[in-house]
Design an enzyme around this catalytic site. Structure first.
Site, PDB file in Angstrom:
ATOM      1  N   PRO A   1      81.950  61.063   7.275  1.00  0.00           N
ATOM      2  CA  PRO A   1      80.905  61.805   6.553  1.00  0.00           C
ATOM      3  C   PRO A   1      80.788  63.268   6.953  1.00  0.00           C
ATOM      4  O   PRO A   1      80.190  64.057   6.222  1.00  0.00           O
ATOM      5  CB  PRO A   1      79.621  61.035   6.899  1.00  0.00           C
ATOM      6  CG  PRO A   1      79.892  60.456   8.252  1.00  0.00           C
ATOM      7  CD  PRO A   1      81.357  60.085   8.222  1.00  0.00           C
ATOM      8  N   ILE A   2      81.328  63.621   8.114  1.00  0.00           N
ATOM      9  CA  ILE A   2      81.357  65.039   8.497  1.00  0.00           C
ATOM     10  C   ILE A   2      82.798  65.560   8.435  1.00  0.00           C
ATOM     11  O   ILE A   2      83.147  66.538   9.093  1.00  0.00           O
ATOM     12  CB  ILE A   2      80.731  65.275   9.888  1.00  0.00           C
ATOM     13  CG1 ILE A   2      81.387  64.399  10.958  1.00  0.00           C
ATOM     14  CG2 ILE A   2      79.231  65.027   9.853  1.00  0.00           C
ATOM     15  CD1 ILE A   2      80.857  64.639  12.371  1.00  0.00           C
TER      16      ILE A   2
ATOM     17  N   GLY B   1      81.208  72.977  11.771  1.00  0.00           N
ATOM     18  CA  GLY B   1      81.271  74.372  12.176  1.00  0.00           C
ATOM     19  C   GLY B   1      82.018  74.570  13.481  1.00  0.00           C
ATOM     20  O   GLY B   1      82.201  75.701  13.937  1.00  0.00           O
TER      21      GLY B   1
ATOM     22  N   GLY C   1      84.872  66.185  11.543  1.00  0.00           N
ATOM     23  CA  GLY C   1      84.482  67.350  12.328  1.00  0.00           C
ATOM     24  C   GLY C   1      84.603  68.672  11.601  1.00  0.00           C
ATOM     25  O   GLY C   1      84.056  69.682  12.058  1.00  0.00           O
ATOM     26  N   ALA C   2      85.276  68.685  10.444  1.00  0.00           N
ATOM     27  CA  ALA C   2      85.501  69.950   9.729  1.00  0.00           C
ATOM     28  C   ALA C   2      84.211  70.572   9.225  1.00  0.00           C
ATOM     29  O   ALA C   2      84.130  71.794   9.060  1.00  0.00           O
ATOM     30  CB  ALA C   2      86.457  69.734   8.563  1.00  0.00           C
ATOM     31  N   LEU C   3      83.175  69.738   8.986  1.00  0.00           N
ATOM     32  CA  LEU C   3      81.917  70.249   8.448  1.00  0.00           C
ATOM     33  C   LEU C   3      80.895  70.602   9.533  1.00  0.00           C
ATOM     34  O   LEU C   3      79.783  70.997   9.217  1.00  0.00           O
ATOM     35  CB  LEU C   3      81.307  69.232   7.477  1.00  0.00           C
ATOM     36  CG  LEU C   3      81.977  69.147   6.102  1.00  0.00           C
ATOM     37  CD1 LEU C   3      81.452  67.953   5.313  1.00  0.00           C
ATOM     38  CD2 LEU C   3      81.778  70.439   5.321  1.00  0.00           C
TER      39      LEU C   3
ATOM     40  N   TYR D   1      90.863  48.733  15.097  1.00  0.00           N
ATOM     41  CA  TYR D   1      90.493  49.918  15.869  1.00  0.00           C
ATOM     42  C   TYR D   1      90.824  49.700  17.342  1.00  0.00           C
ATOM     43  O   TYR D   1      90.297  48.791  17.982  1.00  0.00           O
ATOM     44  CB  TYR D   1      89.003  50.223  15.746  1.00  0.00           C
ATOM     45  CG  TYR D   1      88.541  50.658  14.385  1.00  0.00           C
ATOM     46  CD1 TYR D   1      89.444  51.030  13.395  1.00  0.00           C
ATOM     47  CD2 TYR D   1      87.188  50.703  14.078  1.00  0.00           C
ATOM     48  CE1 TYR D   1      89.012  51.433  12.146  1.00  0.00           C
ATOM     49  CE2 TYR D   1      86.746  51.106  12.830  1.00  0.00           C
ATOM     50  CZ  TYR D   1      87.666  51.465  11.867  1.00  0.00           C
ATOM     51  OH  TYR D   1      87.228  51.858  10.634  1.00  0.00           O
TER      52      TYR D   1
END
Length: 369
Positions: A256-257, A264, A260-262, A100
């Site tokens: 887990p999101i 909103g 960012g797509a989940l 990373y």
């Protein structure tokens, strides 16, 4: 604010009645205690306990995926604020990796260096602070045998400024030499360089093989870190989640999101930019809207954001520790709000059912490049 009612058969949360057995809402004075006690979970069969939700540090220092080829002092401060805010709100489990922010991958500064710096600065102010660090070994083709794992681990410890880490993981299966890599994990435990060991992006078959090889040395396989979210449920479909549950291996959920797509934040008219824009296209976001609308409705009944709802959905699966990436204090604070309450079983099932109607995003997990 909703209050937990002891001894009652049901409670009302923002006008909706729910059974005590399927939802827990807490007054503010109970929240800190809950997060510092109940929200610590063991990783697999190891003795290591971490917060039920961690923070991914992939974006820290990165310029190849997250930061539009730019890393500056402003983003450095934002990352430091994300770290401090996480700790202030009871989240003390941080996941990084040697690749990373690697300069070899066009990064400005290595994520391990940043995390180590943040920990050191925090300890100057509060020597008693405890932070659990997870990092990863890159199974690059030219790395052979168990010694390569130990050498890479010691290099990571040098960048982190630590004598040991809580969790060391194989970032992905190697092209060859996998048995040697597993031997290296076992050696790291026996030499006291790590408290627990895990793998990442491992299939059911490879997971069982790693588990058995470590078991012969009396060392538990603590975790398997995989891409898992409400709209990417491959671990449920390919046997990985069931195998983790069967063998007592914790599933650590990255993205887990859904990057960012989940949350909103993105719409068909405002899709994400950069590499994520090629994954979460306007066409896909259009199909996603009904699910996002329902997530928002459910969140409103708890006084929670969509981000907090989808993280709580993962936590409700049990044996899952999500590690969303926090780029700033605001995001870190929001993530902490996923703790201390639970979606009802009915809501968990409803969201899974709605999500199953959406073709999941597939392809190579870019997080692991």
């Amino acid at each position: 604010m909703a209050m937990q009612v002891i001894g009652a058969s049901c409670l009302c949360v923002f006008g909706r009645r729910r059974s005590i057995g399927t939802v827990r809402a807490f007054a503010s004075e109970d929240f800190t205690t809950l997060k510092t006690t109940e929200e610590k979970v063991k990783l697999g069969g190891s003795d290591l306990k971490v917060t039920r939700l961690g923070i991914g540090a992939w974006s820290w220092g990165d310029t190849s995926y997250w930061n539009n080829f730019e890393w500056d002092d402003r983003k450095m401060k934002a990352a430091k604020d994300a770290f401090d805010t996480s700790v202030d709100n009871g989240i003390t489990f941080f996941d990084t990796a040697e690749v990373y922010g690697s300069r070899a991958l066009f990064g400005a500064i290595n994520s391990e260096i940043l995390l180590g710096r943040f920990i050191k600065e925090r300890k100057v102010k509060n020597p008693e602070v405890e932070v659990d660090v997870a990092t990863k070994f890159a199974a690059l083709p030219w790395r052979l045998g168990r010694q390569s794992v130990l050498t890479a681990l010691k290099d990571s410890l040098g960048r982190l400024g630590l004598s040991s880490v809580e969790l060391y993981q194989l970032h992905w299966p190697g092209i060859w030499g996998n048995e040697g890599y597993i031997d290296g994990l076992g050696d790291a435990v026996e030499q006291g360089l790590v408290k627990a060991v895990g793998v990442s992006n491992y299939s059911e078959k490879r997971l069982r093989e790693a588990y058995e090889k470590l078991k012969m040395r009396g060392i538990p396989l603590a975790s398997n870190q995989v891409n898992y979210s409400l709209i990417y449920r491959s671990p449920e479909e390919n046997g990985v989640k069931a195998t983790c549950d069967e063998l007592g291996i914790t599933l650590i959920a990255y993205s887990p999101i859904a990057q960012g797509a989940l949350t909103g934040k993105y719409t068909p008219e405002n899709p994400p930019t950069g590499p994520r824009g090629r994954i979460y296209t306007p066409e896909f976001l259009t199909k996603l809207q009904p699910l996002l609308n329902r997530i928002k409705e459910i969140g409103e009944t708890y006084g929670k954001t969509p981000t907090q709802v989808v993280l709580n959905w993962l936590i409700a699966q049990e044996n899952v520790v999500p590690i969303p990436g926090a780029k700033n204090a605001e995001q870190a604070k929001e993530f902490s709000g996923a703790l201390g309450w639970r979606l009802s079983d009915e809501e968990v099932t409803e969201l899974r059912s709605m999500a199953s109607e959406i073709r999941p995003v597939t392809g190579f997990p870019l997080e692991k490049l």
